[in-house]
Design a protein around this motif. Structure first.
Motif, PDB file in Angstrom:
ATOM      1  N   TRP A  52      54.844  -0.127  26.898  1.00 20.13           N
ATOM      2  CA  TRP A  52      56.249  -0.472  27.064  1.00 20.13           C
ATOM      3  C   TRP A  52      56.402  -1.796  27.819  1.00 20.13           C
ATOM      4  CZ3 TRP A  52      59.207  -0.780  31.606  1.00 20.13           C
ATOM      5  CH2 TRP A  52      60.564  -1.006  31.386  1.00 20.13           C
ATOM      6  N   MET A  53      55.567  -2.005  28.835  1.00 22.69           N
ATOM      7  CA  MET A  53      55.635  -3.270  29.576  1.00 22.69           C
ATOM      8  C   MET A  53      55.244  -4.450  28.693  1.00 22.69           C
ATOM      9  SD  MET A  53      54.349  -2.105  33.406  1.00 22.69           S
ATOM     10  CE  MET A  53      53.004  -3.197  33.308  1.00 22.69           C
ATOM     11  N   GLY A  54      54.307  -4.236  27.787  1.00 24.15           N
ATOM     12  CA  GLY A  54      53.930  -5.298  26.868  1.00 24.15           C
ATOM     13  C   GLY A  54      55.034  -5.631  25.888  1.00 24.15           C
ATOM     14  N   VAL A  55      55.754  -4.602  25.448  1.00 24.05           N
ATOM     15  CA  VAL A  55      56.842  -4.821  24.486  1.00 24.05           C
ATOM     16  C   VAL A  55      58.073  -5.383  25.195  1.00 24.05           C
ATOM     17  CG1 VAL A  55      58.443  -3.675  22.902  1.00 24.05           C
ATOM     18  CG2 VAL A  55      56.018  -3.086  22.860  1.00 24.05           C
ATOM     19  N   ALA A  56      58.499  -4.727  26.263  1.00 23.58           N
ATOM     20  CA  ALA A  56      59.738  -5.126  26.933  1.00 23.58           C
ATOM     21  C   ALA A  56      59.563  -6.358  27.810  1.00 23.58           C
ATOM     22  CB  ALA A  56      60.262  -3.963  27.774  1.00 23.58           C
ATOM     23  N   GLY A  57      58.441  -6.433  28.506  1.00 19.99           N
ATOM     24  CA  GLY A  57      58.269  -7.514  29.468  1.00 19.99           C
ATOM     25  C   GLY A  57      57.588  -8.746  28.906  1.00 19.99           C
ATOM     26  N   ALA A  58      56.530  -8.556  28.155  1.00 16.76           N
ATOM     27  CA  ALA A  58      55.747  -9.691  27.670  1.00 16.76           C
ATOM     28  C   ALA A  58      56.220 -10.199  26.314  1.00 16.76           C
ATOM     29  CB  ALA A  58      54.275  -9.315  27.588  1.00 16.76           C
ATOM     30  N   GLY A  59      57.041  -9.421  25.633  1.00 20.87           N
ATOM     31  CA  GLY A  59      57.613  -9.879  24.378  1.00 20.87           C
ATOM     32  C   GLY A  59      56.773  -9.618  23.140  1.00 20.87           C
ATOM     33  N   THR A  61      55.413  -7.376  19.932  1.00 27.53           N
ATOM     34  CA  THR A  61      56.053  -6.393  19.063  1.00 27.53           C
ATOM     35  C   THR A  61      55.351  -5.046  19.243  1.00 27.53           C
ATOM     36  OG1 THR A  61      54.587  -6.809  17.190  1.00 27.53           O
ATOM     37  CG2 THR A  61      56.559  -8.199  17.361  1.00 27.53           C
ATOM     38  N   VAL A  62      56.020  -3.993  18.805  1.00 33.40           N
ATOM     39  CA  VAL A  62      55.436  -2.652  18.894  1.00 33.40           C
ATOM     40  C   VAL A  62      54.158  -2.595  18.063  1.00 33.40           C
ATOM     41  CG1 VAL A  62      55.817  -0.208  18.361  1.00 33.40           C
ATOM     42  CG2 VAL A  62      57.650  -1.553  19.376  1.00 33.40           C
ATOM     43  N   ALA A  63      54.150  -3.230  16.910  1.00 32.53           N
ATOM     44  CA  ALA A  63      52.952  -3.230  16.062  1.00 32.53           C
ATOM     45  C   ALA A  63      51.776  -3.900  16.761  1.00 32.53           C
ATOM     46  CB  ALA A  63      53.254  -3.925  14.742  1.00 32.53           C
ATOM     47  N   GLU A  65      51.359  -4.163  20.059  1.00 37.96           N
ATOM     48  CA  GLU A  65      50.972  -3.362  21.215  1.00 37.96           C
ATOM     49  C   GLU A  65      50.372  -2.013  20.828  1.00 37.96           C
ATOM     50  OE1 GLU A  65      50.907  -3.499  24.728  1.00 37.96           O
ATOM     51  OE2 GLU A  65      50.955  -5.634  24.277  1.00 37.96           O
ATOM     52  N   LEU A  66      50.672  -1.525  19.637  1.00 41.17           N
ATOM     53  CA  LEU A  66      50.167  -0.216  19.227  1.00 41.17           C
ATOM     54  C   LEU A  66      48.646  -0.201  19.144  1.00 41.17           C
ATOM     55  CD1 LEU A  66      51.399   2.491  18.666  1.00 41.17           C
ATOM     56  CD2 LEU A  66      51.471   1.919  16.250  1.00 41.17           C
ATOM     57  N   SER A  67      48.059  -1.269  18.662  1.00 41.84           N
ATOM     58  CA  SER A  67      46.594  -1.316  18.604  1.00 41.84           C
ATOM     59  C   SER A  67      45.989  -1.358  19.998  1.00 41.84           C
ATOM     60  CB  SER A  67      46.130  -2.514  17.776  1.00 41.84           C
ATOM     61  OG  SER A  67      46.539  -3.713  18.399  1.00 41.84           O
ATOM     62  N   MET A  68      46.630  -2.057  20.914  1.00 44.67           N
ATOM     63  CA  MET A  68      46.141  -2.094  22.292  1.00 44.67           C
ATOM     64  C   MET A  68      46.341  -0.742  22.969  1.00 44.67           C
ATOM     65  SD  MET A  68      44.722  -4.883  22.416  1.00 44.67           S
ATOM     66  CE  MET A  68      44.164  -4.775  24.078  1.00 44.67           C
ATOM     67  N   PHE A  69      47.455  -0.074  22.667  1.00 46.87           N
ATOM     68  CA  PHE A  69      47.676   1.269  23.198  1.00 46.87           C
ATOM     69  C   PHE A  69      46.575   2.207  22.736  1.00 46.87           C
ATOM     70  CE2 PHE A  69      49.249   5.561  22.384  1.00 46.87           C
ATOM     71  CZ  PHE A  69      49.591   5.960  23.670  1.00 46.87           C
ATOM     72  N   ALA A  70      46.215   2.114  21.467  1.00 43.06           N
ATOM     73  CA  ALA A  70      45.155   2.976  20.935  1.00 43.06           C
ATOM     74  C   ALA A  70      43.841   2.726  21.667  1.00 43.06           C
ATOM     75  CB  ALA A  70      44.984   2.736  19.436  1.00 43.06           C
ATOM     76  N   LEU A  71      43.519   1.483  21.928  1.00 45.34           N
ATOM     77  CA  LEU A  71      42.301   1.153  22.659  1.00 45.34           C
ATOM     78  C   LEU A  71      42.377   1.624  24.105  1.00 45.34           C
ATOM     79  CD1 LEU A  71      39.583  -0.515  22.801  1.00 45.34           C
ATOM     80  CD2 LEU A  71      41.025  -2.343  23.712  1.00 45.34           C
ATOM     81  N   VAL A  72      43.482   1.308  24.767  1.00 46.55           N
ATOM     82  CA  VAL A  72      43.642   1.627  26.186  1.00 46.55           C
ATOM     83  C   VAL A  72      43.665   3.137  26.419  1.00 46.55           C
ATOM     84  CG1 VAL A  72      45.348   1.517  28.063  1.00 46.55           C
ATOM     85  CG2 VAL A  72      44.680  -0.549  26.876  1.00 46.55           C
TER      86      VAL A  72
END
Length: 88
Positions: A52-59, A61-63, A65-72
């Motif tokens: 959420w911080m990557g999408v809302a704060g860093a700008g 897209t959800v697509a 950030e989704l790959s990074m979420f999967a990794l994290v």
């Protein structure tokens, strides 16, 4: 670099969960099980907040950030499940 810091934090959180579980559980196997049960939901929420911080704060897209979420989420979760499998 941010991903490496987040993954490092996940290992710290997993260790804290194991320390708390050893204080609360009667046996080593039940402590490992309890630590995994404590860690996975906590880490899911934390990884979601990171996304959420990557999408809302860093700008991003959800697509993106989704790959990074999967990794994290998946790497620390796999580590927790591996430890549970080996120690329980």
């Amino acid at each position: 670099m941010h991903t490496a810091v987040v993954l490092f934090f996940s290992v710290i959180l997993l260790g804290v969960c194991h320390i708390l579980a050893r204080k609360l559980a009667a046996t080593s196997a039940s402590a490992t099980r309890l630590a995994t049960l404590m860690f996975l939901p906590l880490w899911l929420v934390t990884a979601g907040c990171n996304m959420w911080m990557g999408v809302a704060g860093a700008g991003y897209t959800v697509a993106e950030e989704l790959s990074m979420f999967a990794l994290v989420f998946s790497v620390p979760a796999a580590l927790a499940l591996f430890i549970r499998w080996k120690l329980a």
